[in-house]
Design an enzyme around this catalytic site. Sequence first.
Site, PDB file in Angstrom:
ATOM      1  N   HIS A 160       0.823  -1.211   0.000  1.00  0.00           N
ATOM      2  CA  HIS A 160       0.000   0.000   0.000  1.00  0.00           C
ATOM      3  C   HIS A 160       0.852   1.254   0.000  1.00  0.00           C
ATOM      4  O   HIS A 160       2.082   1.214   0.086  1.00  0.00           O
ATOM      5  CB  HIS A 160      -0.982  -0.007   1.174  1.00  0.00           C
ATOM      6  CG  HIS A 160      -0.348  -0.072   2.534  1.00  0.00           C
ATOM      7  ND1 HIS A 160       0.418   0.945   3.069  1.00  0.00           N
ATOM      8  CD2 HIS A 160      -0.378  -1.044   3.486  1.00  0.00           C
ATOM      9  CE1 HIS A 160       0.811   0.625   4.286  1.00  0.00           C
ATOM     10  NE2 HIS A 160       0.365  -0.584   4.565  1.00  0.00           N
ATOM     11  N   CYS A 168       2.357  -5.128   6.735  1.00  0.00           N
ATOM     12  CA  CYS A 168       2.232  -4.965   5.290  1.00  0.00           C
ATOM     13  C   CYS A 168       3.480  -4.269   4.754  1.00  0.00           C
ATOM     14  O   CYS A 168       4.433  -4.029   5.479  1.00  0.00           O
ATOM     15  CB  CYS A 168       0.978  -4.150   4.954  1.00  0.00           C
ATOM     16  SG  CYS A 168      -0.576  -4.907   5.513  1.00  0.00           S
TER      17      CYS A 168
END
Length: 235
Positions: A160, A168
């Site tokens: 992201h 992440c």
Amino acid sequence: MHTTRRIALIALLCLFNLQALAEPAESANEKRSVWDVVMQYGDKAAARLMPRFQFAGVNWPPQEVTLLALKDTRLLELWALDNGTWKHVRDYRIKGMSGIKGPKLREGDRQVPEGLYRITELNPNSSYHLSMKLDYPNAFDLAQAKIEGRTDLGGDIFIHGKAVSRGCLAVGDNAMEELFVMTALLGTDKVSVLISPKDYRFRPLEPLALDAPYWVRELNERIAFNIRRFPLHKK
């Protein structure tokens, strides 16, 4: 967006027949579609990426792509398949990543998983600008968890935007726009993500830590085998 590039993007989207564009929004709060993002950022992303692909000798958009994430150097390498040969296109800095080397084992451990993954979903309404979801846990993750009796493996692992992350990979907004648009044009089935604790192209496999699961050795051997498909290049 320049009219010529807009027409080209529309033609490419029709050519690749994106399933993502036809998927309904998950909630009424989601206002942007994948199409909206491609139309908003497509021209800018293509303008930045096309010279990179031309320099690498790869047509834009490419046939297939692998994103190689190296935890130790916090680097994300973009590789494109061209006539059976993998060619390096560019590198991105991983600006946010939690945890240490080693696979993700459970929900809440804040580990970035390790292994070979696919993109399953494009999220145009991410809290982190834009995001792409990985298929963690994959078949290997599930098999080891079953043997060990682990049931809460966690999930929702994304690449992201922004510069912070818990479990992440955050690559910044500009990089995420490029990766999102490229994946939209190719289709998620043409993009794989290989996450490695270190660069096994020139670093050897190490003995396992005493507290590491026994199967991590096999996982690292699989990662090392896959990573060696991509030749070393000058940083």
